[in-house]
Motif scaffolding. Structure first.
Motif, PDB file in Angstrom:
ATOM      1  N   ALA A  84       1.025  -1.235   0.005  1.00  0.00           N
ATOM      2  CA  ALA A  84       0.166   0.088   0.034  1.00  0.00           C
ATOM      3  C   ALA A  84       0.963   1.197   0.114  1.00  0.00           C
ATOM      4  CB  ALA A  84      -0.837  -0.058   1.167  1.00  0.00           C
ATOM      5  N   PRO A  85       0.433   2.496  -0.623  1.00  0.00           N
ATOM      6  CA  PRO A  85       1.176   3.537  -0.622  1.00  0.00           C
ATOM      7  C   PRO A  85       2.016   4.160   0.536  1.00  0.00           C
ATOM      8  CG  PRO A  85      -0.620   3.829  -2.015  1.00  0.00           C
ATOM      9  CD  PRO A  85      -1.016   2.697  -1.163  1.00  0.00           C
ATOM     10  N   GLU A  86       0.975   3.885   1.909  1.00  0.00           N
ATOM     11  CA  GLU A  86       1.560   4.321   3.259  1.00  0.00           C
ATOM     12  C   GLU A  86       2.675   3.455   3.844  1.00  0.00           C
ATOM     13  OE1 GLU A  86      -2.154   2.028   3.661  1.00  0.00           O
ATOM     14  OE2 GLU A  86      -1.560   3.719   2.545  1.00  0.00           O
ATOM     15  N   GLU A  87       2.935   2.170   2.830  1.00  0.00           N
ATOM     16  CA  GLU A  87       3.897   1.437   3.517  1.00  0.00           C
ATOM     17  C   GLU A  87       5.223   1.625   2.708  1.00  0.00           C
ATOM     18  OE1 GLU A  87       2.203  -3.037   4.397  1.00  0.00           O
ATOM     19  OE2 GLU A  87       1.662  -2.458   2.378  1.00  0.00           O
ATOM     20  N   TYR A  88       5.555   2.449   1.834  1.00  0.00           N
ATOM     21  CA  TYR A  88       6.687   2.839   1.149  1.00  0.00           C
ATOM     22  C   TYR A  88       6.688   4.155   1.029  1.00  0.00           C
ATOM     23  CZ  TYR A  88       3.958   2.705  -2.982  1.00  0.00           C
ATOM     24  OH  TYR A  88       2.964   3.228  -3.920  1.00  0.00           O
ATOM     25  N   THR A  89       6.118   4.983   1.014  1.00  0.00           N
ATOM     26  CA  THR A  89       6.078   6.248   0.850  1.00  0.00           C
ATOM     27  C   THR A  89       7.143   6.937   1.697  1.00  0.00           C
ATOM     28  OG1 THR A  89       3.514   6.685   0.447  1.00  0.00           O
ATOM     29  CG2 THR A  89       4.820   8.878   0.829  1.00  0.00           C
ATOM     30  N   SER A  91      10.301   6.044   0.918  1.00  0.00           N
ATOM     31  CA  SER A  91      11.270   5.035   0.971  1.00  0.00           C
ATOM     32  C   SER A  91      11.897   4.887  -0.679  1.00  0.00           C
ATOM     33  CB  SER A  91      10.761   3.892   1.333  1.00  0.00           C
ATOM     34  OG  SER A  91       9.857   3.281   0.869  1.00  0.00           O
ATOM     35  N   ARG A 102       4.295  -0.380  -8.169  1.00  0.00           N
ATOM     36  CA  ARG A 102       4.260  -0.433  -6.693  1.00  0.00           C
ATOM     37  C   ARG A 102       5.237  -1.712  -6.146  1.00  0.00           C
ATOM     38  NH1 ARG A 102      -1.822   0.283  -5.175  1.00  0.00           N
ATOM     39  NH2 ARG A 102      -1.287  -1.061  -3.611  1.00  0.00           N
ATOM     40  N   ARG A 105       5.222  -6.514  -1.199  1.00  0.00           N
ATOM     41  CA  ARG A 105       5.356  -6.771   0.318  1.00  0.00           C
ATOM     42  C   ARG A 105       5.273  -8.027   0.725  1.00  0.00           C
ATOM     43  NH1 ARG A 105       1.506  -7.994   3.227  1.00  0.00           N
ATOM     44  NH2 ARG A 105      -0.123  -7.283   1.637  1.00  0.00           N
TER      45      ARG A 105
END
Length: 110
Positions: A84-89, A91, A102, A105
């Protein structure tokens, strides 16, 4: 006299056992906490496993994810899929424009 000595010895043994059991009950060790770690893998990682990892509930995805986790020193994969975007924003260097770009994970657990 011998009967009272035997009864006293029996009572002492029962008391000692009761005290020992009570001490053991209070000294139980806490359960080991579950350790989890999530790995982010670029979608163009070059291994050709993206199709397996992006299909929810797939058998090949579970196999790939479990193998990844075992290679990292964990027991098995708890979950896997597209991050999800919040897991890698923050980085990744460039903004991700397409969902297929994307990162993947894999969450491993002991």
């Amino acid at each position: 006299m011998r009967a009272s000595t035997a009864v006293s010895a029996l009572l002492a043994a029962v008391l000692a056992t009761t005290l020992a059991l009570g001490a053991q009950a209070g000294s139980e060790t806490p359960a080991r906490s579950q350790v989890e770690k999530t790995f982010l893998i670029p979608s163009s990682e070059g291994y050709g496993v993206a199709d397996c990892l992006t299909t929810p509930g797939s058998a090949c995805g579970q196999t790939v994810a479990d193998s990844w986790c075992e290679a990292q020193g964990f027991a098995a994969a708890g979950s896997f899929g597209v991050a999800a975007p919040e897991e890698y924003t923050g980085s990744v260097d460039l903004p991700v424009s397409k969902p297929s770009e994307r990162p993947l994970r894999i969450t491993c657990r002991d």
